[in-house]
Write a protein that holds these residues in place. Structure first.
Motif, mmCIF file in Angstrom:
data_model
loop_
_atom_site.group_PDB
_atom_site.id
_atom_site.type_symbol
_atom_site.label_atom_id
_atom_site.label_comp_id
_atom_site.label_asym_id
_atom_site.label_seq_id
_atom_site.Cartn_x
_atom_site.Cartn_y
_atom_site.Cartn_z
ATOM 1 N N GLU A 36 0.851 -1.184 0.000
ATOM 2 C CA GLU A 36 0.000 0.000 0.000
ATOM 3 C C GLU A 36 0.884 1.230 0.000
ATOM 4 O OE1 GLU A 36 -2.493 0.430 3.417
ATOM 5 O OE2 GLU A 36 -3.669 1.991 2.460
ATOM 6 N N HIS A 37 0.580 2.173 -0.884
ATOM 7 C CA HIS A 37 1.377 3.398 -0.935
ATOM 8 C C HIS A 37 0.569 4.504 -1.611
ATOM 9 C CE1 HIS A 37 4.732 6.106 -1.775
ATOM 10 N NE2 HIS A 37 5.386 5.414 -0.868
ATOM 11 N N ALA A 38 0.593 5.681 -1.025
ATOM 12 C CA ALA A 38 -0.029 6.845 -1.668
ATOM 13 C C ALA A 38 0.785 7.194 -2.910
ATOM 14 C CB ALA A 38 -0.057 8.021 -0.702
ATOM 15 N N SER A 46 -4.132 6.186 -4.199
ATOM 16 C CA SER A 46 -3.177 5.217 -3.659
ATOM 17 C C SER A 46 -3.148 3.983 -4.538
ATOM 18 C CB SER A 46 -3.589 4.787 -2.244
ATOM 19 O OG SER A 46 -3.413 5.836 -1.332
ATOM 20 N N THR A 128 -7.628 7.210 -2.027
ATOM 21 C CA THR A 128 -6.988 6.863 -0.755
ATOM 22 C C THR A 128 -7.999 6.666 0.365
ATOM 23 O OG1 THR A 128 -4.987 8.017 -1.424
ATOM 24 C CG2 THR A 128 -5.265 7.635 0.938
#
Length: 139
Positions: A36-38, A46, A128
């Motif tokens: 998981e990453h913006a 995201s 997100t």
């Protein structure tokens, strides 16, 4: 932090954690958030990676995804049957991929084998703030 994911599952309006091994409506399926990453240059978006593991004969119930979700799925092992928007049921083998766009209906998501396991990596690009990523069909 827990998230709720593909292909699983809300039942009667409540979310089932992605890490549950026994998900209502699914058979012999395990879902795990692996990434998981913006997105740094895309405010409010995201990327989330979800590993879907089906044992022999495993499947997830018919579903849709979060309204913003664009999904790129790659079969890592075995073969997976998939049906999008009432189209033909297709079988994707290891190394093959498919895409789901916002609003698509995933009618079939299942292991193509009753004897061997299968795995796929579903990569979501999503708003997100959307935590519930999968909405099973109401029965």
């Amino acid at each position: 932090m827990k998230y709720y994911f593909f292909p699983l599952l809300l039942a009667a309006g409540y979310a089932v954690p992605a890490f549950a091994d026994n998900v209502q409506g699914a058979k012999n399926a395990k879902i795990t958030l692996v990434y998981e990453h913006a997105l740094p240059d895309v405010p409010g978006k995201s990327i989330r990676g979800v590993l879907v593991e089906y044992g022999p004969g495993g499947y997830s119930p018919a579903h849709t995804h979060a309204k913003s979700a664009i999904i790129y799925a790659t079969v890592l092992e075995g073969a997976v049957k998939s049906q999008i928007n009432g189209g033909p049921v297709r079988t994707f083998k290891a190394g093959e991929s498919f895409t789901e766009l916002p609003g698509d209906h995933h009618g079939v998501s299942a292991n193509a084998s009753d004897k061997e396991p299968s795995k796929l990596l579903a990569v979501f690009v999503v708003n997100t703030d959307e935590k519930v990523l999968t909405i099973p069909d109401q029965k």
